[in-house]
Design a protein around this motif. Structure first.
Motif, PDB file in Angstrom:
ATOM      1  N   LEU A 156      12.359  -5.123   8.085  1.00  0.00           N
ATOM      2  CA  LEU A 156      11.145  -5.931   8.235  1.00  0.00           C
ATOM      3  C   LEU A 156      10.715  -6.555   6.914  1.00  0.00           C
ATOM      4  CD1 LEU A 156       8.962  -3.643  10.561  1.00  0.00           C
ATOM      5  CD2 LEU A 156      10.344  -5.626  11.220  1.00  0.00           C
ATOM      6  N   LEU A 157      11.162  -5.989   5.801  1.00  0.00           N
ATOM      7  CA  LEU A 157      10.769  -6.500   4.492  1.00  0.00           C
ATOM      8  C   LEU A 157      11.520  -7.775   4.117  1.00  0.00           C
ATOM      9  CD1 LEU A 157      10.496  -3.168   2.468  1.00  0.00           C
ATOM     10  CD2 LEU A 157       8.662  -4.511   3.512  1.00  0.00           C
ATOM     11  N   VAL A 195      10.024  -9.709   0.539  1.00  0.00           N
ATOM     12  CA  VAL A 195      10.505  -9.385  -0.812  1.00  0.00           C
ATOM     13  C   VAL A 195      10.832 -10.680  -1.550  1.00  0.00           C
ATOM     14  CG1 VAL A 195      12.162  -8.063  -2.160  1.00  0.00           C
ATOM     15  CG2 VAL A 195      11.426  -7.228   0.069  1.00  0.00           C
ATOM     16  N   THR A 196       9.900 -11.154  -2.346  1.00  0.00           N
ATOM     17  CA  THR A 196      10.009 -12.495  -2.936  1.00  0.00           C
ATOM     18  C   THR A 196      10.948 -12.559  -4.129  1.00  0.00           C
ATOM     19  OG1 THR A 196       8.085 -12.032  -4.327  1.00  0.00           O
ATOM     20  CG2 THR A 196       7.681 -13.082  -2.201  1.00  0.00           C
ATOM     21  N   THR A 197      11.412 -11.416  -4.621  1.00  0.00           N
ATOM     22  CA  THR A 197      12.274 -11.438  -5.804  1.00  0.00           C
ATOM     23  C   THR A 197      13.754 -11.492  -5.448  1.00  0.00           C
ATOM     24  OG1 THR A 197      12.266  -9.020  -5.860  1.00  0.00           O
ATOM     25  CG2 THR A 197      10.584 -10.168  -7.168  1.00  0.00           C
ATOM     26  N   ARG A 198      14.087 -11.551  -4.163  1.00  0.00           N
ATOM     27  CA  ARG A 198      15.484 -11.526  -3.762  1.00  0.00           C
ATOM     28  C   ARG A 198      15.882 -12.857  -3.133  1.00  0.00           C
ATOM     29  NH1 ARG A 198      16.215  -6.280  -0.141  1.00  0.00           N
ATOM     30  NH2 ARG A 198      18.380  -6.925  -0.254  1.00  0.00           N
ATOM     31  N   ALA A 210       0.824  -1.213   0.000  1.00  0.00           N
ATOM     32  CA  ALA A 210       0.000   0.000   0.000  1.00  0.00           C
ATOM     33  C   ALA A 210       0.854   1.257   0.000  1.00  0.00           C
ATOM     34  CB  ALA A 210      -0.931  -0.007   1.213  1.00  0.00           C
ATOM     35  N   ALA A 211       2.039   1.174   0.625  1.00  0.00           N
ATOM     36  CA  ALA A 211       2.928   2.334   0.702  1.00  0.00           C
ATOM     37  C   ALA A 211       3.852   2.441  -0.507  1.00  0.00           C
ATOM     38  CB  ALA A 211       3.760   2.262   1.984  1.00  0.00           C
ATOM     39  N   GLY A 212       3.747   1.483  -1.440  1.00  0.00           N
ATOM     40  CA  GLY A 212       4.562   1.522  -2.642  1.00  0.00           C
ATOM     41  C   GLY A 212       5.988   1.052  -2.454  1.00  0.00           C
ATOM     42  N   LEU A 213       6.251   0.379  -1.331  1.00  0.00           N
ATOM     43  CA  LEU A 213       7.627  -0.044  -1.051  1.00  0.00           C
ATOM     44  C   LEU A 213       8.020  -1.306  -1.799  1.00  0.00           C
ATOM     45  CD1 LEU A 213       7.757   0.609   2.805  1.00  0.00           C
ATOM     46  CD2 LEU A 213       8.660   2.044   0.971  1.00  0.00           C
ATOM     47  N   LEU A 214       7.062  -2.056  -2.296  1.00  0.00           N
ATOM     48  CA  LEU A 214       7.359  -3.291  -3.020  1.00  0.00           C
ATOM     49  C   LEU A 214       7.047  -3.158  -4.506  1.00  0.00           C
ATOM     50  CD1 LEU A 214       6.118  -6.032  -0.521  1.00  0.00           C
ATOM     51  CD2 LEU A 214       8.396  -5.071  -0.812  1.00  0.00           C
ATOM     52  N   ASP A 215       6.812  -1.947  -4.970  1.00  0.00           N
ATOM     53  CA  ASP A 215       6.565  -1.701  -6.386  1.00  0.00           C
ATOM     54  C   ASP A 215       7.885  -1.774  -7.149  1.00  0.00           C
ATOM     55  OD1 ASP A 215       5.993  -0.779  -8.907  1.00  0.00           O
ATOM     56  OD2 ASP A 215       4.694   0.844  -8.236  1.00  0.00           O
ATOM     57  N   PRO A 216       8.055  -2.724  -8.070  1.00  0.00           N
ATOM     58  CA  PRO A 216       9.334  -2.865  -8.783  1.00  0.00           C
ATOM     59  C   PRO A 216       9.698  -1.659  -9.635  1.00  0.00           C
ATOM     60  CG  PRO A 216       7.636  -4.234  -9.791  1.00  0.00           C
ATOM     61  CD  PRO A 216       7.061  -3.713  -8.514  1.00  0.00           C
TER      62      PRO A 216
END
Length: 305
Positions: free
Chosen positions: A188-189, A193-196, A121-127
């Motif tokens: 906390l991420l 973060v599933t891409t790392r 929601a905060a845009g922190l996981l937007d690639p």
């Protein structure tokens, strides 16, 4: 909200009032709150540098001070900065506390689903956005005014079960949101973060069926990585080799069984995967300074496992 100067005192007063109301005397050790993901710790004795373990979440110290040591890092968490923990991790810590200035702290467990939802929601996981994501799993975060406001309100809910039920979950989300706004809080991420490569290791560390008796090759295969890559990323994430990390996790679990669940030494050793009682006793003493037969002498420890 009280002034900035007495924020911590006001929070401690609210916690003390709650503990008195619930007849939690003496004020020593861990205490549950009406919020299942929030625990209180109150201690009045300084503790020399010793090992402890944390689960993912944040530790908010309101009085007293803790100093953590992880490999070559040294970090302080007190009323001016709290600790964010992204993955299960063990490190050494010393605690400064006394009757006059007790260690009073909150531990807020971080549910990976909630953290992920807030981050999205905060845009922190937007690639498409270039958000800085740390690879460390433990970092102190400065306490800002928004965090203080939320923690102060949270402490007030403890004595009011209705407010805790209705308002507590939203205030917890607010606290995690403010934590994620700071680059240090983004540890906390690590669970989300599933891409790392770190996320694959995070998924592995969340499993409860691993005792660390598996080889690096087996663990790497389960994480979908080559052994050299797995070893390198694992050490970057946890600060320890896989062997050392899992050994310490097993021994912390055994200590919990001995101290809090009344297990015998043989039962604790067997439960965490040790075949040799002598090896278990030797490694337990090397880590904690006492043999497992004297585990009751630990009393209340200052960790949030």
């Amino acid at each position: 909200m009280p002034s900035q100067l007495n924020y911590s005192d006001a929070c401690v007063d609210r916690i003390a009032s709650y503990l008195t109301k619930t007849k939690a005397e003496p004020k020593r050790g861990f205490f549950k709150t009406p919020l299942p993901d929030v625990d209180i710790f109150w201690g009045e004795v300084s503790i020399a540098r010793s090992p402890l373990v944390y689960e993912p979440g944040i530790a908010v110290v309101l009085s007293g001070q803790k100093v953590g040591f992880l490999n070559d890092r040294r970090f302080i968490y007190n009323a001016t900065q709290y600790l964010a923990v992204g993955l299960p991790v063990s490190f050494e810590c010393e605690t400064e506390a006394s009757t006059e200035t007790p260690l009073v702290a909150l531990f807020l467990r971080a549910d990976p689903g909630v953290v992920s939802e807030i981050a999205v929601a905060a845009g922190l996981l937007d690639p498409t956005t270039k958000v800085s994501l740390p690879i460390t799993t433990v970092d102190p975060v400065p306490v800002n005014q928004k965090l203080k406001d939320a923690v102060f309100r949270l402490c007030g809910y403890f004595s009011n079960p209705t407010e805790a039920r209705l308002l507590g979950p939203q205030t917890l989300r607010e606290i995690f949101y403010h934590t994620l706004q700071d680059v240090h809080g983004r540890v906390l991420l690590a669970q989300t973060v599933t891409t790392r490569p770190e996320s694959r290791i995070a998924a592995l560390l969340r499993r409860k069926d691993l005792f660390g008796t598996e080889s690096v090759e087996d663990l790497a295969q389960q994480a979908g990585m080559s052994p050299p890559s797995f070893y390198r990323h694992f050490k970057a994430v946890t600060g320890q080799s896989p062997k050392k990390y899992f050994q310490r996790q097993r021994l912390f679990r055994a200590k919990s069984l001995l101290v809090f669940e009344g297990a015998s030494v043989a039962e604790a050793a067997r439960h965490v995967g040790y075949v040799s009682p002598s090896q278990f006793s030797r490694e337990f003493r090397n880590l904690f300074g006492l043999p497992p037969s004297r585990a009751s002498e630990f009393g209340f420890n200052y960790d949030f496992d």
